[in-house]
Scaffold this active site. Structure first.
Site, PDB file in Angstrom:
ATOM      1  N   ALA A  60       8.912 101.278 138.846  1.00 39.31           N
ATOM      2  CA  ALA A  60       9.603 102.039 139.892  1.00 39.31           C
ATOM      3  C   ALA A  60       9.891 101.204 141.137  1.00 39.31           C
ATOM      4  CB  ALA A  60       8.792 103.270 140.267  1.00 39.31           C
ATOM      5  N   LEU A  61       9.039 100.246 141.451  1.00 37.47           N
ATOM      6  CA  LEU A  61       9.288  99.421 142.637  1.00 37.47           C
ATOM      7  C   LEU A  61      10.487  98.492 142.455  1.00 37.47           C
ATOM      8  CD1 LEU A  61       5.710  98.490 143.879  1.00 37.47           C
ATOM      9  CD2 LEU A  61       7.367 100.026 144.957  1.00 37.47           C
ATOM     10  N   GLU A  62      10.860  98.214 141.223  1.00 41.06           N
ATOM     11  CA  GLU A  62      12.009  97.359 140.958  1.00 41.06           C
ATOM     12  C   GLU A  62      13.322  98.143 140.856  1.00 41.06           C
ATOM     13  OE1 GLU A  62       8.416  95.500 140.436  1.00 41.06           O
ATOM     14  OE2 GLU A  62       9.037  97.080 139.034  1.00 41.06           O
ATOM     15  N   CYS A  84       8.767 106.945 136.242  1.00 40.14           N
ATOM     16  CA  CYS A  84       7.636 107.863 136.153  1.00 40.14           C
ATOM     17  C   CYS A  84       6.406 107.195 136.745  1.00 40.14           C
ATOM     18  CB  CYS A  84       7.379 108.247 134.700  1.00 40.14           C
ATOM     19  SG  CYS A  84       5.984 109.380 134.513  1.00 40.14           S
ATOM     20  N   HIS A  92      -2.610 103.020 144.867  1.00 40.13           N
ATOM     21  CA  HIS A  92      -1.381 102.439 144.317  1.00 40.13           C
ATOM     22  C   HIS A  92      -0.319 103.509 144.038  1.00 40.13           C
ATOM     23  CE1 HIS A  92       0.956  99.257 142.497  1.00 40.13           C
ATOM     24  NE2 HIS A  92       1.118  99.986 141.402  1.00 40.13           N
ATOM     25  N   ASN A 117      17.808 110.777 142.359  1.00 40.47           N
ATOM     26  CA  ASN A 117      16.470 110.212 142.212  1.00 40.47           C
ATOM     27  C   ASN A 117      15.648 111.045 141.244  1.00 40.47           C
ATOM     28  OD1 ASN A 117      13.952 109.092 142.427  1.00 40.47           O
ATOM     29  ND2 ASN A 117      13.905 109.059 144.650  1.00 40.47           N
TER      30      ASN A 117
END
Length: 154
Positions: A60-62, A84, A92, A117
């Protein structure tokens, strides 16, 4: 195309739209189900398969950086973020959930492109499974609706 309340489309018509999808691989069984539902709904709404670009990223961070690359191409009417994040025992979860969500929102505002989103943030796997299909479909509908709305406003 828009109803009397000037915000609700009478028909979601994706025939002339180009949509980009960024899917996180982390929790891949869930994100694959999100993608399958999203793709099926986009096709049902008339978006042509050739006008759907799909890329996968590690997590998800990418997602935001891939969305940014797509937004910079200026080839898309709307983008979709799929992922997800399931709560674990550490902080975290909050970090990933907050930063990925903030990144998606910032890109939508900076590039003035709608981004649906559908990065799920759930307490457990069961909640993710319960949401995967409907949220995938919702993302497709949001992308098509918002693409039309911004075209009308623009």
């Amino acid at each position: 195309m828009f109803g009397a309340d000037k915000g609700t489309p009478s028909v979601l018509d994706g025939r002339k739209l180009s949509i980009g999808i960024v899917q996180a691989r982390f929790n891949e069984a869930i994100t694959d189900a999100l993608f399958d539902a999203c793709l099926a709904e986009l096709l049902a709404l008339g978006v042509q398969d050739k006008n759907i670009a799909h890329v996968k990223v590690p997590g998800a961070l990418e997602v935001p950086v891939a969305l940014q690359a797509m937004a910079e191409r200026d080839d898309f009417d709307a983008l979709i973020a799929l992922g997800c994040i399931i709560r674990g025992e550490t902080y975290h979860f909050e970090l990933v959930a907050n930063e990925s969500g903030a990144g998606v929102t910032r890109l939508s505002l900076d590039y003035q492109i709608p981004i649906a989103n559908a990065i799920l943030t759930t307490e457990n796997l069961e909640q993710a499974i319960a949401r995967q299909t409907e949220k995938g479909r919702d993302a497709a509908r949001v992308a098509v609706e918002m693409a039309h709305l911004l075209q009308e406003i623009g």
